[in-house]
Motif scaffolding. Structure first.
Motif, PDB file in Angstrom:
ATOM      1  N   GLN A  75       0.828  -1.199   0.000  1.00 36.35           N
ATOM      2  CA  GLN A  75       0.000   0.000   0.000  1.00 36.35           C
ATOM      3  C   GLN A  75       0.866   1.254   0.000  1.00 36.35           C
ATOM      4  OE1 GLN A  75      -2.310  -1.045   3.477  1.00 36.35           O
ATOM      5  NE2 GLN A  75      -4.137  -1.405   2.218  1.00 36.35           N
ATOM      6  N   ALA A  76       1.927   1.266   0.792  1.00 34.32           N
ATOM      7  CA  ALA A  76       2.829   2.421   0.846  1.00 34.32           C
ATOM      8  C   ALA A  76       3.499   2.641  -0.502  1.00 34.32           C
ATOM      9  CB  ALA A  76       3.875   2.221   1.936  1.00 34.32           C
ATOM     10  N   PHE A  77       3.882   1.555  -1.174  1.00 33.49           N
ATOM     11  CA  PHE A  77       4.519   1.651  -2.487  1.00 33.49           C
ATOM     12  C   PHE A  77       3.599   2.349  -3.479  1.00 33.49           C
ATOM     13  CE2 PHE A  77       5.198  -0.026  -6.745  1.00 33.49           C
ATOM     14  CZ  PHE A  77       6.560   0.161  -6.916  1.00 33.49           C
ATOM     15  N   PHE A  78       2.328   1.950  -3.496  1.00 33.95           N
ATOM     16  CA  PHE A  78       1.404   2.496  -4.486  1.00 33.95           C
ATOM     17  C   PHE A  78       0.844   3.867  -4.120  1.00 33.95           C
ATOM     18  CE2 PHE A  78       1.418  -1.890  -6.020  1.00 33.95           C
ATOM     19  CZ  PHE A  78       1.630  -1.645  -7.363  1.00 33.95           C
ATOM     20  N   GLU A  79       1.141   4.358  -2.924  1.00 33.82           N
ATOM     21  CA  GLU A  79       0.751   5.720  -2.578  1.00 33.82           C
ATOM     22  C   GLU A  79       1.637   6.750  -3.271  1.00 33.82           C
ATOM     23  OE1 GLU A  79       0.797   5.897   1.678  1.00 33.82           O
ATOM     24  OE2 GLU A  79      -1.114   4.838   1.855  1.00 33.82           O
ATOM     25  N   ILE A  80       2.798   6.328  -3.742  1.00 35.23           N
ATOM     26  CA  ILE A  80       3.743   7.229  -4.400  1.00 35.23           C
ATOM     27  C   ILE A  80       3.416   7.262  -5.897  1.00 35.23           C
ATOM     28  CG2 ILE A  80       6.179   7.633  -4.918  1.00 35.23           C
ATOM     29  CD1 ILE A  80       6.770   6.091  -2.274  1.00 35.23           C
ATOM     30  N   GLU A  81       3.159   8.459  -6.405  1.00 34.87           N
ATOM     31  CA  GLU A  81       2.729   8.612  -7.793  1.00 34.87           C
ATOM     32  C   GLU A  81       3.748   8.045  -8.781  1.00 34.87           C
ATOM     33  OE1 GLU A  81       1.337  12.101 -10.898  1.00 34.87           O
ATOM     34  OE2 GLU A  81       1.462  12.554  -8.761  1.00 34.87           O
TER      35      GLU A  81
END
Length: 59
Positions: A30-36
């Motif tokens: 989830q943290a990975f995909f929060e970064i554009e």
């Protein structure tokens, strides 16, 4: 047969172990995909993949 029993039979490990792995990895994913930038990299990777028809599992 319940979903957990199917997991145990298909993957050969207790469903509780699989759930524990999911709880461990999910926050990082989830943290990975929060970064554009990571979202764009993933979309680019999807575009480069060969277009194959999805295989459906027999029930």
């Amino acid at each position: 047969m319940t979903r957990k029993k199917n997991i145990e039979k298909e993957y050969g490990l207790p469903a509780g172990s699989l759930e524990c792995l999911a709880r461990t990895f999910l926050p990082g994913i989830q943290a990975f995909f929060e970064i554009e930038e990571n979202q764009k990299a993933f979309e680019a990777w999807l575009a480069r993949r060969p277009q194959e028809p999805k295989e459906e599992k027999a029930a």
